[in-house]
Design a protein around this motif. Structure first.
Motif, PDB file in Angstrom:
ATOM      1  N   SER A 104       0.818  -1.211   0.000  1.00 27.29           N
ATOM      2  CA  SER A 104       0.000   0.000   0.000  1.00 27.29           C
ATOM      3  C   SER A 104       0.852   1.261   0.000  1.00 27.29           C
ATOM      4  N   GLU A 105       2.111   1.149   0.454  1.00 25.14           N
ATOM      5  CA  GLU A 105       3.027   2.292   0.498  1.00 25.14           C
ATOM      6  C   GLU A 105       3.955   2.331  -0.711  1.00 25.14           C
ATOM      7  N   LEU A 106       3.906   1.286  -1.545  1.00 26.01           N
ATOM      8  CA  LEU A 106       4.743   1.204  -2.741  1.00 26.01           C
ATOM      9  C   LEU A 106       6.230   1.276  -2.396  1.00 26.01           C
ATOM     10  N   VAL A 107       6.633   0.549  -1.365  1.00 22.74           N
ATOM     11  CA  VAL A 107       8.041   0.535  -0.962  1.00 22.74           C
ATOM     12  C   VAL A 107       8.414  -0.855  -0.484  1.00 22.74           C
ATOM     13  N   VAL A 108       9.632  -1.269  -0.824  1.00 28.13           N
ATOM     14  CA  VAL A 108      10.142  -2.563  -0.394  1.00 28.13           C
ATOM     15  C   VAL A 108      11.601  -2.392   0.032  1.00 28.13           C
ATOM     16  N   THR A 109      11.990  -3.089   1.098  1.00 28.20           N
ATOM     17  CA  THR A 109      13.372  -3.090   1.564  1.00 28.20           C
ATOM     18  C   THR A 109      13.909  -4.513   1.429  1.00 28.20           C
ATOM     19  N   VAL A 110      15.034  -4.641   0.744  1.00 29.44           N
ATOM     20  CA  VAL A 110      15.537  -5.948   0.346  1.00 29.44           C
ATOM     21  C   VAL A 110      17.023  -6.051   0.659  1.00 29.44           C
ATOM     22  N   ALA A 111      17.455  -7.200   1.158  1.00 29.67           N
ATOM     23  CA  ALA A 111      18.877  -7.454   1.343  1.00 29.67           C
ATOM     24  C   ALA A 111      19.552  -7.545  -0.020  1.00 29.67           C
ATOM     25  N   ALA A 112      20.802  -7.090  -0.101  1.00 33.90           N
ATOM     26  CA  ALA A 112      21.478  -6.920  -1.386  1.00 33.90           C
ATOM     27  C   ALA A 112      21.674  -8.220  -2.143  1.00 33.90           C
ATOM     28  N   GLY A 113      21.854  -9.341  -1.433  1.00 25.66           N
ATOM     29  CA  GLY A 113      22.099 -10.603  -2.108  1.00 25.66           C
ATOM     30  C   GLY A 113      20.854 -11.331  -2.550  1.00 25.66           C
ATOM     31  N   THR A 114      19.698 -10.736  -2.376  1.00 24.43           N
ATOM     32  CA  THR A 114      18.439 -11.367  -2.770  1.00 24.43           C
ATOM     33  C   THR A 114      18.360 -11.491  -4.291  1.00 24.43           C
ATOM     34  N   PRO A 115      18.009 -12.669  -4.813  1.00 23.51           N
ATOM     35  CA  PRO A 115      17.855 -12.785  -6.268  1.00 23.51           C
ATOM     36  C   PRO A 115      16.820 -11.802  -6.796  1.00 23.51           C
ATOM     37  N   LEU A 116      17.155 -11.132  -7.882  1.00 19.32           N
ATOM     38  CA  LEU A 116      16.233 -10.176  -8.489  1.00 19.32           C
ATOM     39  C   LEU A 116      14.932 -10.856  -8.890  1.00 19.32           C
ATOM     40  N   ALA A 117      15.030 -12.080  -9.379  1.00 23.97           N
ATOM     41  CA  ALA A 117      13.829 -12.807  -9.788  1.00 23.97           C
ATOM     42  C   ALA A 117      12.880 -13.020  -8.611  1.00 23.97           C
ATOM     43  N   GLU A 118      13.427 -13.242  -7.417  1.00 24.82           N
ATOM     44  CA  GLU A 118      12.591 -13.419  -6.225  1.00 24.82           C
ATOM     45  C   GLU A 118      11.840 -12.135  -5.898  1.00 24.82           C
ATOM     46  N   LEU A 119      12.532 -11.010  -5.971  1.00 27.66           N
ATOM     47  CA  LEU A 119      11.870  -9.733  -5.705  1.00 27.66           C
ATOM     48  C   LEU A 119      10.789  -9.466  -6.745  1.00 27.66           C
ATOM     49  N   GLU A 120      11.093  -9.686  -8.013  1.00 26.43           N
ATOM     50  CA  GLU A 120      10.116  -9.418  -9.063  1.00 26.43           C
ATOM     51  C   GLU A 120       8.871 -10.305  -8.913  1.00 26.43           C
ATOM     52  N   ALA A 121       9.075 -11.556  -8.509  1.00 25.76           N
ATOM     53  CA  ALA A 121       7.937 -12.455  -8.309  1.00 25.76           C
ATOM     54  C   ALA A 121       7.073 -11.989  -7.142  1.00 25.76           C
ATOM     55  N   THR A 122       7.714 -11.530  -6.071  1.00 21.19           N
ATOM     56  CA  THR A 122       6.974 -11.026  -4.910  1.00 21.19           C
ATOM     57  C   THR A 122       6.147  -9.805  -5.275  1.00 21.19           C
ATOM     58  N   LEU A 123       6.735  -8.910  -6.037  1.00 19.77           N
ATOM     59  CA  LEU A 123       6.013  -7.711  -6.468  1.00 19.77           C
ATOM     60  C   LEU A 123       4.869  -8.073  -7.415  1.00 19.77           C
ATOM     61  N   ALA A 124       5.133  -8.983  -8.338  1.00 19.93           N
ATOM     62  CA  ALA A 124       4.103  -9.370  -9.309  1.00 19.93           C
ATOM     63  C   ALA A 124       2.882  -9.960  -8.622  1.00 19.93           C
ATOM     64  N   ALA A 125       3.109 -10.681  -7.520  1.00 20.08           N
ATOM     65  CA  ALA A 125       1.981 -11.275  -6.793  1.00 20.08           C
ATOM     66  C   ALA A 125       1.055 -10.209  -6.224  1.00 20.08           C
ATOM     67  N   GLN A 126       1.568  -8.990  -6.059  1.00 19.65           N
ATOM     68  CA  GLN A 126       0.766  -7.876  -5.564  1.00 19.65           C
ATOM     69  C   GLN A 126       0.392  -6.896  -6.680  1.00 19.65           C
ATOM     70  N   GLY A 127       0.625  -7.297  -7.922  1.00 19.94           N
ATOM     71  CA  GLY A 127       0.299  -6.421  -9.044  1.00 19.94           C
ATOM     72  C   GLY A 127       1.229  -5.227  -9.159  1.00 19.94           C
ATOM     73  N   GLN A 128       2.478  -5.380  -8.693  1.00 18.19           N
ATOM     74  CA  GLN A 128       3.431  -4.280  -8.727  1.00 18.19           C
ATOM     75  C   GLN A 128       4.710  -4.709  -9.440  1.00 18.19           C
ATOM     76  N   CYS A 129       5.602  -3.748  -9.682  1.00 22.00           N
ATOM     77  CA  CYS A 129       6.798  -4.055 -10.470  1.00 22.00           C
ATOM     78  C   CYS A 129       7.883  -3.020 -10.241  1.00 22.00           C
ATOM     79  N   LEU A 130       9.072  -3.332 -10.765  1.00 20.64           N
ATOM     80  CA  LEU A 130      10.160  -2.368 -10.915  1.00 20.64           C
ATOM     81  C   LEU A 130      10.021  -1.819 -12.331  1.00 20.64           C
ATOM     82  N   PRO A 131       9.469  -0.640 -12.504  1.00 21.03           N
ATOM     83  CA  PRO A 131       9.104  -0.166 -13.853  1.00 21.03           C
ATOM     84  C   PRO A 131      10.281   0.067 -14.786  1.00 21.03           C
ATOM     85  N   PHE A 132      11.499   0.204 -14.241  1.00 22.87           N
ATOM     86  CA  PHE A 132      12.665   0.467 -15.095  1.00 22.87           C
ATOM     87  C   PHE A 132      13.215  -0.805 -15.735  1.00 22.87           C
ATOM     88  N   GLU A 133      12.626  -1.951 -15.450  1.00 22.18           N
ATOM     89  CA  GLU A 133      12.947  -3.212 -16.119  1.00 22.18           C
ATOM     90  C   GLU A 133      14.436  -3.561 -16.087  1.00 22.18           C
TER      91      GLU A 133
END
Length: 360
Positions: free
Chosen positions: A56-85
């Protein structure tokens, strides 16, 4: 403090005392990018996990070694994304590597760069000190915006531990249009469309001589996308997502056909005309980014053409080892600033030595 972070601190402090260079690495998907790889490996894969996420706040905090694919999947499940692709380049990139490289995909010219979405970072400097900059909201900077400075620094200033990112909802509608145009015609169209209230998101032109194909991606509200399709015409391309993903990761036919050659990236004004280059180009970012595969002997010409157009050229991927600088050397005032930043953050010069510029 977790064991992975404690281990990184100990490694950095020992390296600083001994003057031993360290090579920071996430998933290694961008090892080809930059001047050279030097030093003992210090990987970030132990620093993993999504620390907090407030859709709801459009913000995520992630550890640096987290796979990018994992973050993108988590965001996609909420209908959100990293728009800069951010590109994957066929590897297993991490969130920290995404920020450190500062590379963006096809939508960059319309939505902004990686640094535009960095709200805050926690990092280890060259003394092994844990530092935090920024936060989890946009208006959190007083003075120098250090958190965004880390985007594109290629790990030369410190080891990213956590990053806070702004995210956005996935656009409700999308369409890709195809046009048969020469490069000059495509650039003229893109410049004209850019001045109109159209939901432009990405563009790609490829071709030879006087013929070519322009792909234009529209994103936004359904009504806006439908209206733009009617206004612009062209041929609607069904299920075009793969085309844009391939372009993002340099897996499109234009790139694969040029494997084994030096790949140059030219950053120029969107209004720049067709450039006098020795090979056919791929044009992205509404004219602002142009790719060329060139022979080694054409390096000086490529750089001269980019500068004459008001931009610069980067040897993005070298086919074989070379002494040609990957990045355009900074002008003296900027060079002094960069050297002083390096000295402040990494006084012993241990982080990714020679990765950004050969001098440090």
């Amino acid at each position: 403090m977790d064991a992975a972070l404690s281990s990184c601190i100990a490694r950095i402090r020992a390296a600083a005392d001994a003057g031993t260079p360290l090579r920071i690495r996430g998933g290694g998907s961008k090892d080809f990018h930059g001047e050279r790889l030097e030093g003992e490996l210090l990987d970030t894969l132990g620093l993993a996990g999504i620390r907090s996420y407030e859709p709801s706040e459009l913000v995520v905090t992630v550890a640096a070694g987290t796979p990018l694919a994992e973050l993108e999947a988590t965001l996609a499940a909420q209908g959100q994304c990293l728009p800069f692709e951010p590109p994957h380049f066929g590897g297993a990139p991490t969130v920290g590597g995404m920020v450190a490289a500062g590379l963006a995909g096809p939508a960059r010219a319309s939505v902004g760069s990686v640094r535009d979405y960095v709200l805050g970072v926690t990092m280890l400097n060259g003394r092994g000190e844990l530092l935090s900059f920024g936060g989890q909201v946009m208006k959190n900077v007083a003075g120098y915006d250090v958190s965004r400075l880390m985007a594109g620094a290629l790990g030369t200033l410190g080891l990213l531990v956590e990053v806070s990112l702004k995210v956005l909802p996935v656009a409700p509608a999308e369409a890709t249009l195809r046009f048969a145009l020469s490069q000059a015609q495509a650039l003229q169209k893109l410049n004209a469309w850019g001045g109109q209230p159209l939901p432009l998101n990405a563009s790609r032109w490829t071709g030879e001589g006087g013929t070519g194909e322009l792909l234009l991606r529209l994103r936004g509200a359904q009504a806006a996308v439908d209206a733009a399709c009617r206004t612009l015409g062209g041929e609607r391309v069904p299920e075009a997502e793969t085309l844009w993903t391939q372009c993002r990761d340099h897996a499109a036919p234009w790139f694969t056909a040029r494997a084994g050659r030096d790949l140059w990236r030219l950053s120029v004004p969107q209004t720049a005309p067709v450039l006098d280059l020795p090979e056919a180009t791929l044009v992205e970012w509404h004219g602002g980014q142009r790719w060329i595969a060139a022979d080694r002997g054409d390096a000086d010409r490529v750089r001269r053409v980019a500068v004459a157009a008001g931009g610069h050229a980067t040897l993005f991927r070298a086919a074989t080892p070379t002494d040609i600088p990957r990045f355009t050397p900074p002008q003296p005032p900027l060079d002094r600033i960069q050297r002083e930043l390096k000295r402040q953050f990494d006084p012993a010069g241990i982080f990714n030595r020679g990765r950004l510029f050969s001098a440090f």
